[in-house]
Design an enzyme around this catalytic site. Structure first.
Site, PDB file in Angstrom:
ATOM      1  N   GLY A 161       0.788  -1.235   0.000  1.00 60.14           N
ATOM      2  CA  GLY A 161       0.000   0.000   0.000  1.00 60.14           C
ATOM      3  C   GLY A 161       0.816   1.279   0.000  1.00 60.14           C
ATOM      4  O   GLY A 161       0.320   2.325   0.426  1.00 60.14           O
ATOM      5  N   LYS A 170     -15.781 -14.930  -9.372  1.00 64.77           N
ATOM      6  CA  LYS A 170     -15.473 -13.495  -9.447  1.00 64.77           C
ATOM      7  C   LYS A 170     -16.764 -12.657  -9.468  1.00 64.77           C
ATOM      8  O   LYS A 170     -16.860 -11.629  -8.812  1.00 64.77           O
ATOM      9  CB  LYS A 170     -14.638 -13.213 -10.707  1.00 64.77           C
ATOM     10  N   MET A 172      -4.090  -7.228  -7.137  1.00 60.08           N
ATOM     11  CA  MET A 172      -3.532  -8.319  -7.935  1.00 60.08           C
ATOM     12  C   MET A 172      -4.602  -9.184  -8.606  1.00 60.08           C
ATOM     13  O   MET A 172      -4.422 -10.398  -8.742  1.00 60.08           O
ATOM     14  CB  MET A 172      -2.619  -9.193  -7.051  1.00 60.08           C
ATOM     15  N   ASN A 195      -5.177   2.275 -13.351  1.00 62.10           N
ATOM     16  CA  ASN A 195      -4.204   1.370 -12.723  1.00 62.10           C
ATOM     17  C   ASN A 195      -2.793   1.921 -12.890  1.00 62.10           C
ATOM     18  O   ASN A 195      -2.527   2.700 -13.820  1.00 62.10           O
ATOM     19  CB  ASN A 195      -4.298  -0.007 -13.397  1.00 62.10           C
ATOM     20  N   HIS A 251       1.219   0.478 -13.230  1.00 65.21           N
ATOM     21  CA  HIS A 251       1.942  -0.772 -13.491  1.00 65.21           C
ATOM     22  C   HIS A 251       3.444  -0.468 -13.592  1.00 65.21           C
ATOM     23  O   HIS A 251       3.833   0.513 -14.237  1.00 65.21           O
ATOM     24  CB  HIS A 251       1.435  -1.394 -14.802  1.00 65.21           C
TER      25      HIS A 251
HETATM   26  C1  GRF Z   1       3.315  -1.185  -7.550  1.00 64.24           C
HETATM   27  O1  GRF Z   1       4.607  -1.413  -8.023  1.00 64.24           O
HETATM   28  C2  GRF Z   1       2.331  -1.041  -8.669  1.00 64.24           C
HETATM   29  O2  GRF Z   1       2.900  -0.526  -9.838  1.00 64.24           O
HETATM   30  C3  GRF Z   1       1.891  -2.466  -8.917  1.00 64.24           C
HETATM   31  O3  GRF Z   1       1.872  -3.064  -7.639  1.00 64.24           O
HETATM   32  C4  GRF Z   1       2.795  -2.404  -6.792  1.00 64.24           C
HETATM   33  C5  GRF Z   1       2.080  -2.027  -5.542  1.00 64.24           C
HETATM   34  O4  GRF Z   1       2.959  -1.534  -4.555  1.00 64.24           O
HETATM   35  N1  GRF Z   1       0.634  -2.498  -9.601  1.00 64.24           N
HETATM   36  P1  GRF Z   1       2.373  -0.904  -3.218  1.00 64.24           P
HETATM   37  O5  GRF Z   1       1.472  -1.941  -2.569  1.00 64.24           O
HETATM   38  O6  GRF Z   1       1.617   0.340  -3.593  1.00 64.24           O
HETATM   39  O7  GRF Z   1       3.562  -0.607  -2.363  1.00 64.24           O
END
Ligand code: GRF
Length: 194
Positions: free
Chosen positions: A12, A65, A90, A107, A109
């Site tokens: 987070g 889902k 995820m 999102n 990534h």
């Molecule tokens: C991040 O690197 C984001 O790009 C990917 O998941 C990771 C989440 O990291 N989708 P965090 O939980 O915000 O530290």
């Protein structure tokens, strides 16, 4: 003011960076809900500390889902959420939520999409011996990291990089880029409406 729900599954840190921008009034939004699919996730502690309402669920307790997304959707509609901000969630968003929020799901990534989509994007970039990777903020569609790109920023990969060192530099970019892209997006939206 737009109401958002943040979806996260783990640490987070991106949730935190958005909350900080909101607290400083750089981002004129209200985070109305955290949606999380892991009861052990550290993001839950962050949200509790800030008094953000949480909906945490165990996908295994639902038939499929569609069943858990119907419950998520109910929470989103009750809270009057306008936008869904995925930050380390995820799971693929399914048709139940997409139908209601298409064009309003974003999102982040850790790669320069379309390169290295899906899980372990940082490991994929290192395995490919790429010279650079980066961060992408994009709209979410039904595919895996395939929606239209909103913003990208590259991060150089050094010979001696490990997954840890590269992740650290990528996350520095993420924590700056995500709030600033959201800020711009919601400003534009405000202008369009106003
Ligand atoms: C991040 O690197 C984001 O790009 C990917 O998941 C990771 C989440 O990291 N989708 P965090 O939980 O915000 O530290």
């Amino acid at each position: 003011m737009k109401k958002i729900a943040i979806f996260a599954s783990g640490n987070g840190s991106n949730f935190q960076s958005i909350m900080e921008a909101e607290a400083k009034k750089e981002l004129k939004i209200k985070t109305s809900l955290l949606v999380c699919d892991h009861h052990e996730a550290y993001v839950l502690q962050r949200a509790q500390g800030l008094g953000i309402p949480i909906f945490c669920f165990n996908p295994k307790e639902y038939e499929d889902k569609k069943a858990y997304e119907e419950v998520i959707l109910e929470h989103l509609l009750v809270e009057g959420v306008d936008y869904l901000i995925l930050a380390g969630y995820m799971r693929l968003i399914g048709p139940t939520i997409l139908r209601e929020y298409e064009g309003r799901i974003i999102n982040i990534h850790p790669s320069l999409l379309p390169a290295f989509p899906g899980k372990d994007a940082i490991g994929q970039a290192l395995d490919a011996r790429a010279k650079e990777t980066g961060v992408t903020v994009h709209y979410v569609d039904e595919g895996m990291d395939t929606g239209p790109v909103i913003a990208q920023e590259s991060v150089r990969i050094y010979e001696n990089d490990t997954e840890e060192s590269l992740k650290k530099r990528i996350q520095i970019v993420e924590h700056r880029l995500y709030p600033s892209v959201l800020k711009e997006l919601f400003q534009q939206e405000h202008l369009n409406i106003g």
